[in-house]
Design a protein around this motif. Structure first.
Motif, PDB file in Angstrom:
ATOM      1  N   GLY A  27      11.187   9.305   7.149  1.00  0.00           N
ATOM      2  CA  GLY A  27      10.966  10.469   7.999  1.00  0.00           C
ATOM      3  C   GLY A  27       9.547  10.982   7.859  1.00  0.00           C
ATOM      4  O   GLY A  27       8.802  10.546   6.973  1.00  0.00           O
ATOM      5  N   ASN A  28       9.207  11.880   8.748  1.00  0.00           N
ATOM      6  CA  ASN A  28       7.873  12.483   8.725  1.00  0.00           C
ATOM      7  C   ASN A  28       7.576  13.089   7.353  1.00  0.00           C
ATOM      8  O   ASN A  28       8.401  13.822   6.814  1.00  0.00           O
ATOM      9  N   GLY A  29       6.439  12.774   6.777  1.00  0.00           N
ATOM     10  CA  GLY A  29       6.038  13.325   5.493  1.00  0.00           C
ATOM     11  C   GLY A  29       6.444  12.477   4.305  1.00  0.00           C
ATOM     12  O   GLY A  29       5.963  12.705   3.189  1.00  0.00           O
ATOM     13  N   ASP A  30       7.320  11.498   4.514  1.00  0.00           N
ATOM     14  CA  ASP A  30       7.734  10.638   3.395  1.00  0.00           C
ATOM     15  C   ASP A  30       6.560   9.806   2.874  1.00  0.00           C
ATOM     16  O   ASP A  30       5.736   9.323   3.652  1.00  0.00           O
ATOM     17  N   ILE A  31       6.524   9.642   1.561  1.00  0.00           N
ATOM     18  CA  ILE A  31       5.592   8.698   0.937  1.00  0.00           C
ATOM     19  C   ILE A  31       6.294   7.343   0.913  1.00  0.00           C
ATOM     20  O   ILE A  31       7.431   7.253   0.439  1.00  0.00           O
ATOM     21  N   VAL A  32       5.642   6.325   1.428  1.00  0.00           N
ATOM     22  CA  VAL A  32       6.310   5.038   1.632  1.00  0.00           C
ATOM     23  C   VAL A  32       5.488   3.873   1.085  1.00  0.00           C
ATOM     24  O   VAL A  32       4.285   4.009   0.817  1.00  0.00           O
ATOM     25  N   LEU A  33       6.173   2.738   0.947  1.00  0.00           N
ATOM     26  CA  LEU A  33       5.529   1.482   0.578  1.00  0.00           C
ATOM     27  C   LEU A  33       5.368   0.638   1.829  1.00  0.00           C
ATOM     28  O   LEU A  33       6.339   0.415   2.575  1.00  0.00           O
ATOM     29  N   LEU A  34       4.152   0.132   2.060  1.00  0.00           N
ATOM     30  CA  LEU A  34       3.845  -0.662   3.244  1.00  0.00           C
ATOM     31  C   LEU A  34       3.585  -2.103   2.840  1.00  0.00           C
ATOM     32  O   LEU A  34       2.788  -2.357   1.933  1.00  0.00           O
ATOM     33  N   CYS A  35       4.211  -3.034   3.531  1.00  0.00           N
ATOM     34  CA  CYS A  35       4.011  -4.458   3.254  1.00  0.00           C
ATOM     35  C   CYS A  35       3.373  -5.109   4.477  1.00  0.00           C
ATOM     36  O   CYS A  35       3.893  -4.985   5.587  1.00  0.00           O
ATOM     37  N   SER A  36       2.269  -5.816   4.265  1.00  0.00           N
ATOM     38  CA  SER A  36       1.529  -6.377   5.402  1.00  0.00           C
ATOM     39  C   SER A  36       1.552  -7.903   5.414  1.00  0.00           C
ATOM     40  O   SER A  36       2.196  -8.538   4.594  1.00  0.00           O
ATOM     41  N   SER A  37       0.846  -8.470   6.362  1.00  0.00           N
ATOM     42  CA  SER A  37       0.709  -9.925   6.568  1.00  0.00           C
ATOM     43  C   SER A  37       2.069 -10.559   6.834  1.00  0.00           C
ATOM     44  O   SER A  37       2.988  -9.894   7.293  1.00  0.00           O
ATOM     45  N   LYS A  53       0.852  -1.179   0.000  1.00  0.00           N
ATOM     46  CA  LYS A  53       0.000   0.000   0.000  1.00  0.00           C
ATOM     47  C   LYS A  53       0.892   1.234   0.000  1.00  0.00           C
ATOM     48  O   LYS A  53       2.032   1.198   0.472  1.00  0.00           O
ATOM     49  N   LEU A  54       0.364   2.324  -0.498  1.00  0.00           N
ATOM     50  CA  LEU A  54       1.043   3.606  -0.396  1.00  0.00           C
ATOM     51  C   LEU A  54       0.614   4.279   0.902  1.00  0.00           C
ATOM     52  O   LEU A  54      -0.558   4.237   1.277  1.00  0.00           O
ATOM     53  N   GLY A  55       1.576   4.897   1.598  1.00  0.00           N
ATOM     54  CA  GLY A  55       1.251   5.583   2.840  1.00  0.00           C
ATOM     55  C   GLY A  55       2.101   6.819   3.026  1.00  0.00           C
ATOM     56  O   GLY A  55       3.064   7.045   2.280  1.00  0.00           O
ATOM     57  N   LYS A  56       1.736   7.612   4.001  1.00  0.00           N
ATOM     58  CA  LYS A  56       2.501   8.813   4.331  1.00  0.00           C
ATOM     59  C   LYS A  56       2.803   8.781   5.832  1.00  0.00           C
ATOM     60  O   LYS A  56       1.888   8.579   6.647  1.00  0.00           O
ATOM     61  N   VAL A  57       4.063   8.969   6.167  1.00  0.00           N
ATOM     62  CA  VAL A  57       4.470   8.936   7.572  1.00  0.00           C
ATOM     63  C   VAL A  57       4.004  10.218   8.248  1.00  0.00           C
ATOM     64  O   VAL A  57       4.274  11.319   7.752  1.00  0.00           O
ATOM     65  N   ILE A  58       3.290  10.082   9.368  1.00  0.00           N
ATOM     66  CA  ILE A  58       2.793  11.278  10.053  1.00  0.00           C
ATOM     67  C   ILE A  58       3.168  11.337  11.531  1.00  0.00           C
ATOM     68  O   ILE A  58       2.863  12.314  12.202  1.00  0.00           O
ATOM     69  N   GLY A  59       3.845  10.320  12.055  1.00  0.00           N
ATOM     70  CA  GLY A  59       4.197  10.396  13.473  1.00  0.00           C
ATOM     71  C   GLY A  59       4.951   9.184  13.964  1.00  0.00           C
ATOM     72  O   GLY A  59       5.240   8.262  13.192  1.00  0.00           O
ATOM     73  N   ASN A  60       5.300   9.240  15.236  1.00  0.00           N
ATOM     74  CA  ASN A  60       6.060   8.165  15.875  1.00  0.00           C
ATOM     75  C   ASN A  60       5.308   7.620  17.080  1.00  0.00           C
ATOM     76  O   ASN A  60       4.575   8.354  17.734  1.00  0.00           O
ATOM     77  N   VAL A  61       5.559   6.354  17.384  1.00  0.00           N
ATOM     78  CA  VAL A  61       4.982   5.741  18.575  1.00  0.00           C
ATOM     79  C   VAL A  61       6.106   5.412  19.541  1.00  0.00           C
ATOM     80  O   VAL A  61       7.123   4.834  19.135  1.00  0.00           O
ATOM     81  N   VAL A  62       5.929   5.785  20.797  1.00  0.00           N
ATOM     82  CA  VAL A  62       6.855   5.375  21.849  1.00  0.00           C
ATOM     83  C   VAL A  62       6.165   4.320  22.693  1.00  0.00           C
ATOM     84  O   VAL A  62       5.050   4.529  23.166  1.00  0.00           O
ATOM     85  N   SER A  63       6.831   3.175  22.854  1.00  0.00           N
ATOM     86  CA  SER A  63       6.272   2.087  23.664  1.00  0.00           C
ATOM     87  C   SER A  63       7.419   1.384  24.363  1.00  0.00           C
ATOM     88  O   SER A  63       8.284   0.797  23.709  1.00  0.00           O
ATOM     89  N   THR A  64       7.465   1.472  25.686  1.00  0.00           N
ATOM     90  CA  THR A  64       8.578   0.831  26.406  1.00  0.00           C
ATOM     91  C   THR A  64       8.254  -0.605  26.786  1.00  0.00           C
ATOM     92  O   THR A  64       9.106  -1.478  26.729  1.00  0.00           O
ATOM     93  N   ARG A  65       6.996  -0.860  27.160  1.00  0.00           N
ATOM     94  CA  ARG A  65       6.629  -2.216  27.535  1.00  0.00           C
ATOM     95  C   ARG A  65       6.077  -2.910  26.307  1.00  0.00           C
ATOM     96  O   ARG A  65       4.960  -2.640  25.874  1.00  0.00           O
ATOM     97  N   LYS A  66       6.879  -3.794  25.711  1.00  0.00           N
ATOM     98  CA  LYS A  66       6.376  -4.464  24.510  1.00  0.00           C
ATOM     99  C   LYS A  66       6.938  -5.871  24.364  1.00  0.00           C
ATOM    100  O   LYS A  66       7.945  -6.220  24.976  1.00  0.00           O
ATOM    101  N   GLU A  67       6.286  -6.676  23.526  1.00  0.00           N
ATOM    102  CA  GLU A  67       6.663  -8.061  23.289  1.00  0.00           C
ATOM    103  C   GLU A  67       6.919  -8.283  21.802  1.00  0.00           C
ATOM    104  O   GLU A  67       6.737  -7.368  21.002  1.00  0.00           O
ATOM    105  N   GLY A  68       7.347  -9.481  21.433  1.00  0.00           N
ATOM    106  CA  GLY A  68       7.466  -9.821  20.013  1.00  0.00           C
ATOM    107  C   GLY A  68       8.741  -9.302  19.378  1.00  0.00           C
ATOM    108  O   GLY A  68       8.769  -9.045  18.167  1.00  0.00           O
ATOM    109  N   ASN A  69       9.792  -9.145  20.173  1.00  0.00           N
ATOM    110  CA  ASN A  69      11.098  -8.732  19.640  1.00  0.00           C
ATOM    111  C   ASN A  69      11.047  -7.376  18.935  1.00  0.00           C
ATOM    112  O   ASN A  69      11.740  -7.152  17.941  1.00  0.00           O
ATOM    113  N   LEU A  70      10.232  -6.483  19.466  1.00  0.00           N
ATOM    114  CA  LEU A  70      10.094  -5.159  18.842  1.00  0.00           C
ATOM    115  C   LEU A  70      11.076  -4.142  19.425  1.00  0.00           C
ATOM    116  O   LEU A  70      11.137  -3.007  18.949  1.00  0.00           O
TER     117      LEU A  70
END
Lengths: 99, 99, 99, 99, 99
Positions: free
Chosen positions: B50-60, B2-19
Motif C-alpha cells: 500500500g501507499n507508504g509501505d517500505i518494500v523490497l524491489l527485485c529487478s532484471s 533495492k529498498l523503496g517506498k510506495v508513493i502512487g499507482n499507475v493506470v494503463s489500459t492499453r498495454k502489452e506483455g501480459n500486464l
C-alpha cells in the motif's frame, strides 16, 4: 561483482519469489580503496556473512546461480567473503584473524 | 534488491506483455537510512503493498520469478514488505502495528 | 518499468536483430512528477504510442516478452500507455480525452 | 563491453556460485581516453590478465558465456586484453612489447 | 537501445567468449540531441558501421540476439545505423548521402 560491506539486516514476513528462509542483508558498495560509495542494496546472503564483513556481490541473472538462490527473486547475492585485496605484493586489505 | 517506498499507482489500459490485471505502483528508491534517493520506478506489486509501505524491489530477469510476474514484461517487482531493518540489536526501522 | 515520454522517431534501414518493421522511438525518462530526467533511450513501440505520450518502458530480458519483440534485439520496450498516475485519491496525471 | 584496467586481486576462501579456482581481479573502468572513471568492479579473469593490463569487461548474463565462467556466479568477466585502440590510422593506445 | 557514435576500434588478440573475428568498436553514448554524454562502451559491430556513424546499441542478453553475436560474450551490440531522427515532420538528424 562488486565489493560491499554488510551493515544491517532486513526483516520481511510478507514476501514472494521463494525468498522464505533466506537472510537479506543491507550492503553498502565500496570502491577499490574500500571507501563507501553511498550506494546500498538489499542482498541475499549465501555465505553466512556478518555485520562489517567485506563481501563480493553478484547481480543480474548470475545472482541466481548459487544453490540457495536458484529459482528465487534474487537480483543481488552475497557470494563471497573477502579475505584480502592486494596489488602485487602490497595488501590494501586483510581480514583480521577471528573476524 | 533495492529498498523503496510506495508513493502512487499507475493506470494503463492499453498495454502489452501480459500486464493485464497486475497492479503497477510508483516507487521511490531509498538508501540504507530510508532517505529518498530521488530515483523512481514503476513496479509490479506481488505482495499487496500500500501507499507508504517500505518494500523490497527485485529487478532484471529475477523480476519474473514470482508466480504473478512469470512470462510478463516485469523488469522491477515488489517482492516483499519490509517489517524492520536492524544493525545488530539496533533497529533503524520498524513497521508500526496495524500498518 | 520506467516512466517516459515519447519525443521522436528513429529511422534505420541497415539493422540486425530482427528489428525490421518495428517502430523505434526516442523516449526521455520521467521522474514521479513527470519531470524530464535528462536521460533518453531508443525504444521499440508495441502499443502504437504517439509523440508526447507518457509511456511505460520495460528493459533487460523482459523487453523481449511481448509477441512483437520476441527474439528481437529489444532491450527497452514501450509496453504501456499511461492513462493516469495517482496517490490515494489525488491524481498527479490524467491523460486528456482524445489524446 | 567496457574498457578497464587491472589494479589488484581479491582473495576469498569462503565463497559460493562455483567460483572456486577462479581468479578475481579489481578493475577500474576507463573512458575512451583510458582515463580512470572512478568506478570499480571485481571481475573474473579468463585471459590471464596481469596488473596494469587494459582489458575488455563483459557484464550481465553474457559474463557467463566463456567456458571458464559457465554456470558460475560471474556477472562481470575479463574477456580480452586490449592490444590497441585506434581511430582511423591514429592509435590512442598501443600495448608495449613484452607487456 | 541507446544512441551512440562510433569513434574508434579495439584490437585484442588474446580473448575469450567466441569474440574472434568480431569487430569491436569504441562508441560514445549520445542524448536525444546527439550530444555526447561522456559515457563510452566497447561494442560488437553487426552492421558494418564506420567511424562517425550514429548507431543503435543493444545491451544485456538482447545483445546476443543477432546471428553474429549468438553465443558470444557480447553485452552491447551495434544493431543499427541511424539514417534519421525526427519529431513529427521535423528532422533533428539526417545522415548525409554517401556517408
Amino acid at each position: 561483482m562488486k565489493l560491499g560491506k554488510v551493515i544491517g539486516n532486513v526483516v520481511s514476513t510478507r514476501k514472494e519469489g521463494n525468498l522464505d528462509g533466506l537472510k537479506i542483508m543491507i550492503v553498502t558498495y565500496l570502491d577499490e580503496n574500500l571507501s563507501d560509495t553511498k550506494k546500498t542494496a538489499a542482498c541475499i546472503d549465501t555465505v553466512n556473512a556478518g555485520n562489517g564483513d567485506i563481501v563480493l556481490l553478484c547481480s543480474s541473472s548470475s545472482a541466481r546461480i548459487t544453490p540457495m538462490t536458484k529459482r528465487t527473486a534474487a537480483d543481488n547475492t552475497i557470494v563471497g567473503i573477502v579475505d584480502a585485496i592486494s596489488s602485487g605484493k602490497i595488501y590494501s586489505y586483510r581480514k583480521a584473524d577471528g573476524d
